[in-house]
Scaffold this motif. Structure first.
Motif, PDB file in Angstrom:
ATOM      1  N   ALA A 115     -50.552  10.262 -37.466  1.00 51.10           N
ATOM      2  CA  ALA A 115     -50.419   9.565 -36.196  1.00 51.10           C
ATOM      3  C   ALA A 115     -49.967  10.486 -35.068  1.00 51.10           C
ATOM      4  O   ALA A 115     -50.452  10.374 -33.937  1.00 51.10           O
ATOM      5  CB  ALA A 115     -49.450   8.387 -36.331  1.00 51.10           C
ATOM      6  N   ALA A 116     -49.035  11.388 -35.354  1.00 50.52           N
ATOM      7  CA  ALA A 116     -48.510  12.253 -34.291  1.00 50.52           C
ATOM      8  C   ALA A 116     -49.613  13.086 -33.631  1.00 50.52           C
ATOM      9  O   ALA A 116     -49.682  13.146 -32.387  1.00 50.52           O
ATOM     10  CB  ALA A 116     -47.399  13.147 -34.841  1.00 50.52           C
ATOM     11  N   MET A 156     -53.860   6.635 -22.423  1.00 47.88           N
ATOM     12  CA  MET A 156     -54.039   5.698 -23.536  1.00 47.88           C
ATOM     13  C   MET A 156     -52.950   5.963 -24.573  1.00 47.88           C
ATOM     14  O   MET A 156     -52.670   7.103 -24.929  1.00 47.88           O
ATOM     15  CB  MET A 156     -55.415   5.872 -24.167  1.00 47.88           C
ATOM     16  CG  MET A 156     -55.812   4.780 -25.116  1.00 47.88           C
ATOM     17  SD  MET A 156     -57.515   5.009 -25.706  1.00 47.88           S
ATOM     18  CE  MET A 156     -57.778   3.476 -26.571  1.00 47.88           C
ATOM     19  N   GLN A 157     -52.337   4.884 -25.049  1.00 51.03           N
ATOM     20  CA  GLN A 157     -51.220   5.004 -25.974  1.00 51.03           C
ATOM     21  C   GLN A 157     -51.648   4.673 -27.402  1.00 51.03           C
ATOM     22  O   GLN A 157     -52.703   4.078 -27.632  1.00 51.03           O
ATOM     23  CB  GLN A 157     -50.094   4.076 -25.532  1.00 51.03           C
ATOM     24  CG  GLN A 157     -49.517   4.427 -24.175  1.00 51.03           C
ATOM     25  CD  GLN A 157     -48.429   3.469 -23.752  1.00 51.03           C
ATOM     26  OE1 GLN A 157     -48.525   2.261 -23.959  1.00 51.03           O
ATOM     27  NE2 GLN A 157     -47.376   3.997 -23.155  1.00 51.03           N
ATOM     28  N   LEU A 158     -50.800   5.069 -28.344  1.00 55.76           N
ATOM     29  CA  LEU A 158     -51.063   4.791 -29.751  1.00 55.76           C
ATOM     30  C   LEU A 158     -49.886   4.023 -30.335  1.00 55.76           C
ATOM     31  O   LEU A 158     -48.718   4.355 -30.099  1.00 55.76           O
ATOM     32  CB  LEU A 158     -51.285   6.085 -30.532  1.00 55.76           C
ATOM     33  CG  LEU A 158     -51.646   5.882 -32.017  1.00 55.76           C
ATOM     34  CD1 LEU A 158     -52.809   6.781 -32.421  1.00 55.76           C
ATOM     35  CD2 LEU A 158     -50.436   6.159 -32.923  1.00 55.76           C
ATOM     36  N   GLY A 159     -50.207   2.979 -31.091  1.00 59.96           N
ATOM     37  CA  GLY A 159     -49.203   2.227 -31.821  1.00 59.96           C
ATOM     38  C   GLY A 159     -49.425   2.351 -33.311  1.00 59.96           C
ATOM     39  O   GLY A 159     -50.522   2.692 -33.764  1.00 59.96           O
ATOM     40  N   VAL A 160     -48.380   2.096 -34.081  1.00 60.07           N
ATOM     41  CA  VAL A 160     -48.421   2.193 -35.536  1.00 60.07           C
ATOM     42  C   VAL A 160     -48.108   0.826 -36.130  1.00 60.07           C
ATOM     43  O   VAL A 160     -47.152   0.160 -35.719  1.00 60.07           O
ATOM     44  CB  VAL A 160     -47.415   3.234 -36.049  1.00 60.07           C
ATOM     45  CG1 VAL A 160     -47.352   3.220 -37.575  1.00 60.07           C
ATOM     46  CG2 VAL A 160     -47.778   4.626 -35.545  1.00 60.07           C
ATOM     47  N   HIS A 161     -48.932   0.432 -37.096  1.00 55.33           N
ATOM     48  CA  HIS A 161     -48.789  -0.861 -37.772  1.00 55.33           C
ATOM     49  C   HIS A 161     -48.625  -0.601 -39.264  1.00 55.33           C
ATOM     50  O   HIS A 161     -49.528  -0.046 -39.908  1.00 55.33           O
ATOM     51  CB  HIS A 161     -50.030  -1.711 -37.502  1.00 55.33           C
ATOM     52  CG  HIS A 161     -50.005  -3.073 -38.107  1.00 55.33           C
ATOM     53  ND1 HIS A 161     -48.963  -3.947 -37.941  1.00 55.33           N
ATOM     54  CD2 HIS A 161     -50.919  -3.724 -38.889  1.00 55.33           C
ATOM     55  CE1 HIS A 161     -49.229  -5.074 -38.579  1.00 55.33           C
ATOM     56  NE2 HIS A 161     -50.404  -4.957 -39.162  1.00 55.33           N
ATOM     57  N   ILE A 162     -47.482  -0.989 -39.826  1.00 55.13           N
ATOM     58  CA  ILE A 162     -47.181  -0.753 -41.239  1.00 55.13           C
ATOM     59  C   ILE A 162     -47.566  -1.983 -42.045  1.00 55.13           C
ATOM     60  O   ILE A 162     -47.107  -3.092 -41.761  1.00 55.13           O
ATOM     61  CB  ILE A 162     -45.689  -0.416 -41.428  1.00 55.13           C
ATOM     62  CG1 ILE A 162     -45.345   0.879 -40.675  1.00 55.13           C
ATOM     63  CG2 ILE A 162     -45.347  -0.282 -42.916  1.00 55.13           C
ATOM     64  CD1 ILE A 162     -43.865   1.205 -40.660  1.00 55.13           C
ATOM     65  N   ALA A 192     -42.101   7.543 -35.762  1.00 55.58           N
ATOM     66  CA  ALA A 192     -42.932   6.954 -34.710  1.00 55.58           C
ATOM     67  C   ALA A 192     -42.433   7.363 -33.331  1.00 55.58           C
ATOM     68  O   ALA A 192     -43.222   7.708 -32.443  1.00 55.58           O
ATOM     69  CB  ALA A 192     -42.951   5.435 -34.853  1.00 55.58           C
ATOM     70  N   GLU A 193     -41.119   7.350 -33.143  1.00 55.81           N
ATOM     71  CA  GLU A 193     -40.591   7.736 -31.841  1.00 55.81           C
ATOM     72  C   GLU A 193     -40.743   9.226 -31.594  1.00 55.81           C
ATOM     73  O   GLU A 193     -41.064   9.652 -30.476  1.00 55.81           O
ATOM     74  CB  GLU A 193     -39.134   7.304 -31.731  1.00 55.81           C
ATOM     75  CG  GLU A 193     -39.013   5.792 -31.700  1.00 55.81           C
ATOM     76  CD  GLU A 193     -37.673   5.275 -31.225  1.00 55.81           C
ATOM     77  OE1 GLU A 193     -37.665   4.202 -30.597  1.00 55.81           O
ATOM     78  OE2 GLU A 193     -36.648   5.931 -31.473  1.00 55.81           O
ATOM     79  N   ALA A 194     -40.544  10.037 -32.626  1.00 55.39           N
ATOM     80  CA  ALA A 194     -40.730  11.484 -32.468  1.00 55.39           C
ATOM     81  C   ALA A 194     -42.186  11.807 -32.138  1.00 55.39           C
ATOM     82  O   ALA A 194     -42.465  12.756 -31.397  1.00 55.39           O
ATOM     83  CB  ALA A 194     -40.295  12.200 -33.739  1.00 55.39           C
ATOM     84  N   ALA A 195     -43.107  11.016 -32.669  1.00 55.84           N
ATOM     85  CA  ALA A 195     -44.526  11.241 -32.421  1.00 55.84           C
ATOM     86  C   ALA A 195     -44.940  10.817 -31.020  1.00 55.84           C
ATOM     87  O   ALA A 195     -46.013  11.207 -30.545  1.00 55.84           O
ATOM     88  CB  ALA A 195     -45.359  10.484 -33.445  1.00 55.84           C
ATOM     89  N   GLY A 196     -44.134   9.985 -30.384  1.00 57.06           N
ATOM     90  CA  GLY A 196     -44.505   9.459 -29.068  1.00 57.06           C
ATOM     91  C   GLY A 196     -45.283   8.169 -29.126  1.00 57.06           C
ATOM     92  O   GLY A 196     -45.910   7.774 -28.132  1.00 57.06           O
ATOM     93  N   ALA A 197     -45.264   7.479 -30.277  1.00 56.31           N
ATOM     94  CA  ALA A 197     -45.945   6.191 -30.385  1.00 56.31           C
ATOM     95  C   ALA A 197     -45.264   5.179 -29.466  1.00 56.31           C
ATOM     96  O   ALA A 197     -44.044   5.209 -29.269  1.00 56.31           O
ATOM     97  CB  ALA A 197     -45.923   5.689 -31.825  1.00 56.31           C
ATOM     98  N   SER A 198     -46.049   4.279 -28.920  1.00 58.27           N
ATOM     99  CA  SER A 198     -45.518   3.287 -27.990  1.00 58.27           C
ATOM    100  C   SER A 198     -45.174   1.970 -28.668  1.00 58.27           C
ATOM    101  O   SER A 198     -44.498   1.125 -28.065  1.00 58.27           O
ATOM    102  CB  SER A 198     -46.538   3.018 -26.878  1.00 58.27           C
ATOM    103  OG  SER A 198     -47.742   2.467 -27.428  1.00 58.27           O
TER     104      SER A 198
END
Length: 291
Positions: free
Chosen positions: A280-281, A1-7, A30-36
């Motif tokens: 988030a990370a 399961m992936q996580l996305g971030v919405h600003i 977001a990319e360092a955290a591994g967000a998709s």
């Protein structure tokens, strides 16, 4: 399961000049955290539940283009574009350009629109809800036509007419940029997901409600002869357990069991980069444990 971030917030304590560097830092975080996934709202005015028009709001696709230049892996999209905001031919070209310049990372997130005040405020027509859904379906058809390099014939719809739907260069994504429809309406929205979308974003508040919406979507897919499993399922997380990873993990396990592919968490924090790093990370790592 992936996580996305919405600003969702753009009132930086150091003023508007700080927004560019802050968003660049948020993309890196977001990319360092591994967000998709990384998205912003598509509104003219800030939503009233987040402070209203007196607070800052950036134009969505300009912002996504800026984020594209400061990221390399995360998928980019609006959550979501209201169908009334841009002519569909222009919208298709905008998303295609974002896809090309981001290396094939664009998603067209779209819905029927709802925020009447911003339309009236800037003089944009806001038709009744039934017509907005008619326009939504025509817009989906137009985008697919514009992105099809083999069909430049005229489009004649009830609300839109295009003499020459053409898009050069064609988007990098094949066969076209991902289409994500946002919303949970059972009669219209989920039927449009089944017929046109590659992904959905459900506005469900509990796993039980989400399970029901997914059952409705599956029935629409069966009726239309669409493969339900080909649709990427996402939800907006509206809970408050992100600071408690154990509670968050237990809650997300229920969604994962339903076949939800990604959960998108929203932040209105004035410094989203720091929030992504701190909140988030760790959530990304916890979701990865769910498989």
């Amino acid at each position: 399961m992936q996580l996305g971030v919405h600003i969702t917030g753009f009132d930086h304590p150091d003023g508007p000049a700080a927004l560019g560097p802050e968003l660049a830092a948020a993309g890196a975080a977001a990319e360092a955290a591994g967000a998709s996934w990384l998205s912003v709202m598509d509104h003219y005015f800030q939503m009233e539940q987040l402070g209203g028009p007196e607070l800052a709001m950036l134009e969505c696709y300009t912002t996504l283009g800026y984020l594209a230049a400061h990221t390399s892996t995360v998928r980019l999209g609006a959550l979501v574009t209201g169908v009334t905001y841009r002519h569909p031919g222009l919208l298709a070209k905008i998303v295609s350009t974002l896809d090309t310049l981001s290396g094939g990372r664009a998603t067209l997130g779209i819905g029927a629109a709802w925020y009447e005040r911003e339309h009236l405020g800037l003089g944009v027509p806001f038709p009744p809800v039934a017509e907005r859904f008619e326009r939504l379906e025509e817009t989906l058809r137009i985008c697919l036509r514009v992105w099809d390099p083999e069909d430049n014939g005229p489009f004649e719809g009830e609300h839109y007419r295009l003499a020459e739907p053409r898009d050069v260069p064609a988007p990098l994504s094949r066969p076209h940029p991902e289409i994500m429809i946002g919303g949970s309406g059972e009669k219209k929205t989920l039927r449009l997901v089944a017929q046109y979308a590659d992904a959905c974003n459900l506005l469900s508040s509990t796993p039980r409600e989400t399970a029901h919406k997914l059952d409705v979507l599956r029935r629409h897919c069966d009726d239309l002869g669409r493969d339900y499993d080909r649709i990427r399922k996402t939800v907006i997380y509206r809970g408050d357990a992100l600071g408690d990873l154990d509670a968050f993990g237990r809650e997300m396990a229920d969604y994962a069991g339903l076949g939800i592919d990604a959960v998108i968490v929203a932040t209105a924090e004035p410094r989203p980069a720091r929030w992504i790093e701190e909140r988030a990370a760790p959530a990304v790592r916890r979701l990865a444990e769910l498989g």
